[in-house]
Scaffold this active site. Structure first.
Site, short mmCIF file in Angstrom:
data_model
loop_
_atom_site.label_atom_id
_atom_site.label_comp_id
_atom_site.label_asym_id
_atom_site.label_seq_id
_atom_site.Cartn_x
_atom_site.Cartn_y
_atom_site.Cartn_z
N ASN A 194 14.90 -29.40 1.55
CA ASN A 194 13.55 -29.15 2.10
C ASN A 194 13.12 -27.70 1.94
OD1 ASN A 194 15.35 -28.29 4.05
ND2 ASN A 194 14.23 -29.12 5.79
N LYS A 217 26.73 -25.14 -3.32
CA LYS A 217 26.27 -26.43 -3.87
C LYS A 217 24.86 -26.68 -3.34
CE LYS A 217 26.43 -30.71 -2.56
NZ LYS A 217 25.14 -31.17 -3.10
N ALA A 219 21.31 -28.84 -2.83
CA ALA A 219 21.03 -30.26 -2.62
C ALA A 219 20.91 -30.97 -3.97
CB ALA A 219 19.75 -30.41 -1.83
N THR A 275 23.16 -33.88 10.71
CA THR A 275 24.21 -33.75 11.72
C THR A 275 25.43 -34.57 11.31
OG1 THR A 275 22.47 -33.45 13.35
CG2 THR A 275 24.66 -33.94 14.20
N GLU A 295 23.62 -25.58 10.36
CA GLU A 295 22.22 -25.72 10.79
C GLU A 295 21.90 -27.19 10.62
OE1 GLU A 295 20.79 -23.29 12.07
OE2 GLU A 295 21.59 -21.48 11.15
N CYS A 329 13.62 -29.08 9.81
CA CYS A 329 14.49 -29.33 10.98
C CYS A 329 13.83 -28.87 12.26
CB CYS A 329 15.81 -28.58 10.85
SG CYS A 329 16.63 -28.96 9.34
N PHE A 429 11.59 -36.75 10.59
CA PHE A 429 11.59 -36.15 9.24
C PHE A 429 10.51 -36.77 8.35
CE2 PHE A 429 14.30 -33.35 6.50
CZ PHE A 429 14.47 -32.38 7.48
N GLU A 504 21.44 -17.67 11.56
CA GLU A 504 21.13 -17.11 10.23
C GLU A 504 19.91 -16.22 10.34
OE1 GLU A 504 20.73 -20.48 7.60
OE2 GLU A 504 22.88 -20.47 7.25
#
Ligand code: SIN
Length: 524
Positions: A194, A217, A219, A275, A295, A329, A429, A504
């Site tokens: 996202n 890595k 997405a 999650t 996160e 999120c 989402f 972060e």
């Protein structure tokens, strides 16, 4: 390395794909203003290799997988489908690079990051086009994300030089007691689709500034933005092996993730995503007792109290709910409105949604709502809306798949939502505003805190005592008061409860990449 669509590698690829598919990226690019003279084109940032030890590499197996534009469903290009072996090799390269990188001065690291920031800014529009092509978000939003991404590079260029230790008053006259902060080592990172650019710089630049090296890595759906960042980092002078990007399909993602988590070389894992996956990575990291930041998902309450400025609350809802088509999120998830202003708020929100939201291809100037990332995401949003309707929610706007294409869903407004409905319990989402009516502050706070997640929470109130009370009571890591867009480079981002571990961005973001070492010098 593949820099443009006419390069040799793309010619090879063209034998595997239909010409019409290959042209899609160019077609998409044609719908926005061309690059100004002397500026590199977006397709010059399209790389079809992974980036390990400063080199553009294929998977050892030679496998590739294809990336599609979620707006059109057409293929943009392909990247290596790497596995555990490829990941292990990248980890070893990152480890070798760490031995050199940790010896650099903070100023040397800062200057490289600064150059990377400048290059990102210079190529902003082209990077944004690439992001829109692979993620689908409107180009204006993509430009905003590149600014956000660049901001993290700049921030950590500055923070690199602000990592101070401590001198502790000694317990004996013959001793000196010190605290050193040292880079933790090689960091493994897994980033989400996202925010394909900003989540990379928010994590990787903190690590790099601290003197760590990275194996990342991206997405599965959005590797191109990550690879473009590698090119700019290389041009900025980042030494080989400091930043490594391993690409993989959904099938190989679990083995890549497990290799990062189980490796004794990797000293820190940072993950942004679901999650469910976060819990798996946390378990996998236990065997080597590594530091983990997560996160994860949220279920952000957005509370509008009777004293709120309703116009401001509606505008705040729009920005919080519909950014990235509801796929952040920190998106408002359960909107709680006090009974005294409920009717007014809902009527105004419906009006503004109709006026302002336009579904379409991200390259179309009028689009505010791009596609969801894939058809599975649309299925989920559709089933959440159906569940709410079945349980008695009112449908005031939208409510179904859009005729714009397979991955599009109409912005939707549901009223009279109750806490039993999936739209209140789960992270939606998607572009669905689910509004619950409440009577008292206690009731609103209880509903807000009833979830296992605790990432963002928002509320609108003009009552100063209530502002303090509710801000302190909400069980979240980020709290917006009379503001729906609170993410900032300078502010700590992260959640409580099952929304994650660590922070972060901000001055705190670098801490996760540093070890604290206590040094006691005796016999003085
Ligand atoms: C997200 O992680 O979905 C939101 C990112 C941000 O707002 O910084």
């Amino acid at each position: 390395m593949v820099c443009c669509m006419c390069s040799r590698s793309v010619q090879i690829l063209s034998r595997q794909l239909k010409l019409s598919q290959l042209r899609v990226f160019h077609i998409a690019m044609d719908t926005v203003p061309p690059a100004a003279s002397g500026v590199r084109s977006a397709s010059s940032f399209l790389f079809d290799k992974a980036f390990v030890n400063g080199q553009w590499v294929t998977a050892k197996s030679g496998s590739v997988y294809q990336i599609t534009n979620p707006s059109t469903g057409k293929t943009i290009g392909s990247v290596p489908d790497m596995n555990a072996d490829d990941t292990q090799q990248a980890i070893e390269k990152a480890n070798a690079a760490f031995l050199r990188w940790r010896e650099t001065t903070a100023k040397e690291r800062s200057l490289i990051l600064r150059k990377w920031f400048d290059l990102t800014n210079q190529n902003k529009l082209e990077l944004a086009k690439l992001l829109t092509a692979e993620n689908g978000k409107p180009l204006k939003e993509a430009i905003g994300e590149i600014n956000y991404a660049a901001g993290f590079i700049e921030w950590y260029a500055e923070e690199a030089r602000r990592v101070y230790g401590d001198v502790i008053p000694p317990t004996a006259a013959s001793k000196r007691m010190l605290v050193l902060k040292q880079p933790i080592g090689v960091a493994g990172m897994i980033t989400p689709w996202n925010f394909p650019s900003a989540m990379i710089t928010r994590k990787a630049c903190a690590a790099i500034a601290a003197g760590c090296t990275v194996v990342l890595k991206p997405a599965e759906d959005t590797p191109f933005s990550a690879l473009a960042m590698c090119q700019l980092a290389k041009e900025a002078g980042l030494p080989d092996g400091v930043l490594n990007v391993v690409t993989s399909s959904r099938d190989n993602a679990p083995s890549v993730g497990n290799t990062l988590c189980a490796s004794p070389i990797i000293k820190k894992i940072s993950f942004t995503g679901s999650t469910v996956t976060g819990k798996i990575l946390l378990q996998q990291s236990a065997s080597t007792v590594k530091k983990v930041s997560l996160e994860l998902g949220g279920n952000a309450p957005f509370i509008v109290f009777d004293s709120a400025d309703i116009e401001a609350a509606v505008q705040g809802t729009m920005v919080s709910k519909f950014r990235c088509s509801g796929q952040t999120c920190v998106c408002a998830n359960k909107i709680l409105v006090q009974e005294g202003v409920y009717e007014r708020y809902v009527a105004r929100l419906a009006e503004v949604m109709k006026q302002e939201l336009r579904v379409g291809d991200g390259f179309d100037d009028s689009t505010t709502q791009g596609p969801l990332i894939n058809s599975k995401a649309v299925d989920k949003v559709e089933s959440i809306v159906e569940d709410a309707k079945k349980l008695g929610a009112g449908l005031l706007y939208g409510g179904k798949r859009s005729d714009k294409g397979e991955n599009f869903f109409e912005p939707t407004l549901l009223s009279n939502v109750t806490v039993e409905m999936r739209c209140a319990k789960e992270e939606i989402f998607g572009p669905v505003a689910a509004v619950i009516k409440f009577k008292t502050e206690e009731e609103a706070v209880a509903i807000a805190n009833s979830s296992n997640s605790g990432l963002a929470g928002y509320f609108y109130s003009q009552n100063l005592s209530q502002i303090w009370r509710v801000a302190e009571k909400l069980e979240v890591g980020l709290c917006g008061v009379n503001d729906g867009l609170i993410s900032a480079i300078e502010a700590p981002f992260g959640g409580v409860k099952e929304s994650g571990l660590g922070r972060e961005g901000s001055k705190y973001g670098i801490d996760d990449y540093l070890e604290i070492k206590y040094v006691c010098i005796g016999g003085l």
